[in-house]
Scaffold this motif. Sequence first.
Motif, mmCIF file in Angstrom:
data_model
loop_
_atom_site.group_PDB
_atom_site.id
_atom_site.type_symbol
_atom_site.label_atom_id
_atom_site.label_comp_id
_atom_site.label_asym_id
_atom_site.label_seq_id
_atom_site.Cartn_x
_atom_site.Cartn_y
_atom_site.Cartn_z
ATOM 1 N N TRP A 232 -3.645 -32.920 27.303
ATOM 2 C CA TRP A 232 -3.892 -31.653 26.617
ATOM 3 C C TRP A 232 -3.187 -30.521 27.366
ATOM 4 C CZ3 TRP A 232 -7.127 -33.779 30.126
ATOM 5 C CH2 TRP A 232 -7.708 -32.960 31.092
ATOM 6 N N ARG A 233 -3.071 -29.392 26.677
ATOM 7 C CA ARG A 233 -2.468 -28.199 27.290
ATOM 8 C C ARG A 233 -3.532 -27.135 27.448
ATOM 9 N NH1 ARG A 233 2.759 -27.934 28.165
ATOM 10 N NH2 ARG A 233 4.119 -29.517 27.237
ATOM 11 N N GLU A 234 -3.516 -26.506 28.587
ATOM 12 C CA GLU A 234 -4.479 -25.437 28.874
ATOM 13 C C GLU A 234 -3.774 -24.368 29.698
ATOM 14 O OE1 GLU A 234 -8.794 -24.842 31.134
ATOM 15 O OE2 GLU A 234 -8.048 -26.863 30.699
ATOM 16 N N ALA A 235 -3.804 -23.143 29.166
ATOM 17 C CA ALA A 235 -3.143 -22.014 29.839
ATOM 18 C C ALA A 235 -1.678 -22.319 30.121
ATOM 19 C CB ALA A 235 -3.880 -21.671 31.136
ATOM 20 N N ARG A 238 0.330 -28.600 31.187
ATOM 21 C CA ARG A 238 0.028 -29.906 30.588
ATOM 22 C C ARG A 238 -0.849 -30.701 31.555
ATOM 23 N NH1 ARG A 238 2.373 -35.162 30.460
ATOM 24 N NH2 ARG A 238 2.130 -36.191 28.398
ATOM 25 N N HIS A 239 -1.949 -31.239 31.040
ATOM 26 C CA HIS A 239 -2.879 -32.021 31.871
ATOM 27 C C HIS A 239 -2.936 -33.471 31.335
ATOM 28 C CE1 HIS A 239 -4.646 -28.393 33.802
ATOM 29 N NE2 HIS A 239 -4.301 -27.842 32.629
#
Length: 245
Positions: A232-235, A238-239
Amino acid sequence: MDVVVAEQVEFAYGSLPVLRGVDLVIRPGEVVFLLGPNGVGKTTFVELLLGFLPPDSGTIRVLGVDPGKAGAGFWGRIGLVQQSWSDHARWRVCDHLEWVRAIQATSGRPGSTVDEVLRMVGLGDRAGARLGRLSGGQRRAVDLAAVLLGKPELLILDEPTAGLDPASRARVHDLILERVDDAATVLMTSHDLAEAERLASRVVIMGRGRVFANGTVTELRERFSGAAQVTWREAGARHVHVTSS
């Protein structure tokens, strides 16, 4: 008392081995799914449990008795839906079910009326129809209605939702769960993994005439599936997270 006990069951059609040392125990109140591709012996195993075929070796006990030597009372304790059937095509649906109800009455267990079970399976308007004029899905529904006439301790369902539309399949699922709530035990063969995930308390997977996996859906998923990767992408970053759950 365990409902089904099979120990080292072997069976062959002539020189063709079908079952090779099958062990299985089914406890009261379980919904056990028998999964596997065509030709691995699922239906043959069901026929042995019903006493239709004798095992070449090994032992089978169903509801505490040898099914090959069971009397009429045994059949009043079992509900059966088979893949195929041999019946009187000219009989009306209501006549067929009244005949089944008369056989089940030997068990002395209270049951439902023909009208009640036809409404349960969505065939309330087909009581007067000839069996030979029904569609495949409707004929499967009649088989299920026959099961629902009594209050069997063990339901043996050989691909009962084959040929049914999604709404009819969902209705069958609900009826199976209702019977489990009424203290029935269920053994069901299927190719439908989603069906097993919804209904099964335990899954038994067969291959080459043997049981090679036996456990809950969660246990088998953890045993046989690889790790899942969640990304997922957060801020803007990519995680990635890898998990076996």
